[in-house]
Design a protein around this motif. Structure first.
Motif, short mmCIF file in Angstrom:
data_model
loop_
_atom_site.label_atom_id
_atom_site.label_comp_id
_atom_site.label_asym_id
_atom_site.label_seq_id
_atom_site.Cartn_x
_atom_site.Cartn_y
_atom_site.Cartn_z
N ASP A 140 95.58 110.30 15.27
CA ASP A 140 95.56 109.67 16.26
C ASP A 140 96.14 110.38 17.52
O ASP A 140 97.43 110.65 17.51
CB ASP A 140 96.31 108.10 16.06
N ILE A 141 95.47 110.34 18.65
CA ILE A 141 96.35 110.87 19.93
C ILE A 141 96.40 109.71 20.81
O ILE A 141 95.71 108.94 21.14
CB ILE A 141 95.14 111.95 20.61
N GLU A 142 97.76 109.44 21.13
CA GLU A 142 98.21 108.36 21.97
C GLU A 142 98.28 108.79 23.37
O GLU A 142 98.56 110.16 23.86
CB GLU A 142 99.65 107.99 21.69
N THR A 143 98.22 108.14 24.41
CA THR A 143 97.98 108.42 25.73
C THR A 143 98.21 107.25 26.68
O THR A 143 98.30 106.01 26.26
CB THR A 143 96.62 108.80 26.26
N ASP A 144 98.68 107.39 27.93
CA ASP A 144 98.95 106.30 28.85
C ASP A 144 97.66 106.17 29.53
O ASP A 144 97.62 105.05 30.44
CB ASP A 144 99.89 106.66 29.79
N ASP A 145 96.63 106.56 29.33
CA ASP A 145 95.39 106.38 29.90
C ASP A 145 94.14 106.63 29.08
O ASP A 145 93.53 107.76 28.84
CB ASP A 145 95.01 107.13 31.46
N VAL A 146 93.71 105.72 28.34
CA VAL A 146 92.57 105.86 27.04
C VAL A 146 91.48 106.60 27.94
O VAL A 146 90.59 107.28 27.43
CB VAL A 146 92.41 104.64 26.56
N ASP A 147 91.04 105.77 29.17
CA ASP A 147 89.65 106.28 29.59
C ASP A 147 89.62 107.81 29.80
O ASP A 147 88.85 108.57 29.52
CB ASP A 147 89.18 105.39 30.56
N ALA A 148 90.77 108.25 30.54
CA ALA A 148 90.94 109.50 31.17
C ALA A 148 90.89 110.64 29.74
O ALA A 148 90.37 111.58 29.98
CB ALA A 148 92.13 109.69 32.02
N GLU A 149 91.62 110.23 28.80
CA GLU A 149 91.74 111.02 27.63
C GLU A 149 90.33 111.16 27.00
O GLU A 149 90.03 112.20 26.42
CB GLU A 149 93.03 110.40 26.78
N VAL A 150 89.53 110.04 26.83
CA VAL A 150 88.44 110.15 26.09
C VAL A 150 87.46 110.93 26.95
O VAL A 150 86.71 111.95 26.55
CB VAL A 150 87.79 108.68 26.01
N ALA A 151 87.49 110.72 28.29
CA ALA A 151 86.49 111.69 29.05
C ALA A 151 86.88 113.21 29.05
O ALA A 151 86.11 113.85 28.83
CB ALA A 151 86.58 111.22 30.62
N ARG A 152 88.35 113.35 29.10
CA ARG A 152 89.01 114.74 28.71
C ARG A 152 88.53 115.51 27.44
O ARG A 152 87.91 116.67 27.51
CB ARG A 152 90.42 114.73 29.10
N LEU A 153 88.29 114.54 26.46
CA LEU A 153 88.05 115.10 25.17
C LEU A 153 86.37 115.28 25.01
O LEU A 153 85.84 116.21 24.55
CB LEU A 153 88.67 114.15 24.07
N GLU A 154 85.62 114.36 25.64
CA GLU A 154 84.32 114.46 25.73
C GLU A 154 83.93 115.88 26.53
O GLU A 154 82.89 116.53 26.13
CB GLU A 154 83.54 113.33 26.46
N ALA A 155 84.51 116.12 27.46
CA ALA A 155 84.42 117.30 28.27
C ALA A 155 84.69 118.62 27.55
O ALA A 155 83.98 119.52 27.46
CB ALA A 155 85.25 117.37 29.63
N ALA A 156 85.37 118.57 26.31
CA ALA A 156 85.80 119.55 25.37
C ALA A 156 84.65 119.56 24.16
O ALA A 156 85.05 120.62 23.49
CB ALA A 156 87.14 119.41 24.88
N GLY A 157 83.84 118.63 24.12
CA GLY A 157 82.63 118.50 23.22
C GLY A 157 82.74 117.30 22.39
O GLY A 157 82.01 117.14 21.26
N ALA A 158 83.86 116.65 22.10
CA ALA A 158 83.98 115.53 21.30
C ALA A 158 83.17 114.37 21.74
O ALA A 158 82.40 114.24 22.88
CB ALA A 158 85.48 114.64 21.50
N GLU A 159 82.75 113.44 20.89
CA GLU A 159 81.73 112.52 21.10
C GLU A 159 82.39 110.95 20.69
O GLU A 159 83.17 111.01 19.71
CB GLU A 159 80.42 112.59 20.04
N ARG A 160 81.90 109.95 21.59
CA ARG A 160 82.39 108.62 21.16
C ARG A 160 81.56 108.16 20.04
O ARG A 160 80.40 108.31 20.17
CB ARG A 160 82.24 107.65 22.52
N LYS A 161 82.17 107.52 19.06
CA LYS A 161 81.60 106.86 17.88
C LYS A 161 81.66 105.22 18.11
O LYS A 161 80.31 104.72 18.22
CB LYS A 161 82.30 107.15 16.76
#
Length: 129
Positions: free
Chosen positions: A69-90
């Motif tokens: 689990d990666i914790e963040t103070d901005d879930v949307d921004a962190e998801v977008a950052r990780l998508e830009a690095a190649g991750a996908e939303r499940k």
């Protein structure tokens, strides 16, 4: 700008083997669940010092696995950052996202979980860096 950090190692266990898994991992890691923990609940968190990674056992119908689990103070921004690095939303679950890394490993992006957040967190600007 937002912040994020690794917060939890989650051990996914079949419900019928959950109590045995809690006993094993408690012994293996030298950590124990809190006194009086309800092993009938979906989650059991092992006792750890505040400044250490949390270990959480979770009852799951999926195959036994371990995920982060990666914790963040901005879930949307962190998801977008990780998508830009190649991750996908499940899938989204309540307030968090289950993601898939380019390596095929699942992980979750969650709201702050640790008592000391944001201590030790990375700071990200709008460019994802």
């Amino acid at each position: 700008m937002h912040q994020s950090k690794l917060c939890t190692l989650v051990i996914d266990c079949p419900p019928q083997e959950f109590q045995q898994a809690v006993a094993f991992w408690s012994h293996a890691l030298g950590r124990r669940p809190p006194e009086g923990a309800d092993l009938g609940k979906r989650y059991v968190e092992m006792e750890v010092p505040v400044d250490r990674i949390q270990v959480l056992l979770q009852q799951s119908e999926d195959s036994p696995a371990v995920h982060l689990d990666i914790e963040t103070d901005d879930v949307d921004a962190e998801v977008a950052r990780l998508e830009a690095a190649g991750a996908e939303r499940k899938r989204q679950v309540r307030t968090w996202w289950v993601m898939k890394a380019p390596s095929g490993h699942d992980f979750c992006v969650v709201k702050p979980q640790s008592q000391d957040f944001p201590a030790g967190a990375n700071q990200w600007d709008g460019s994802g860096e």
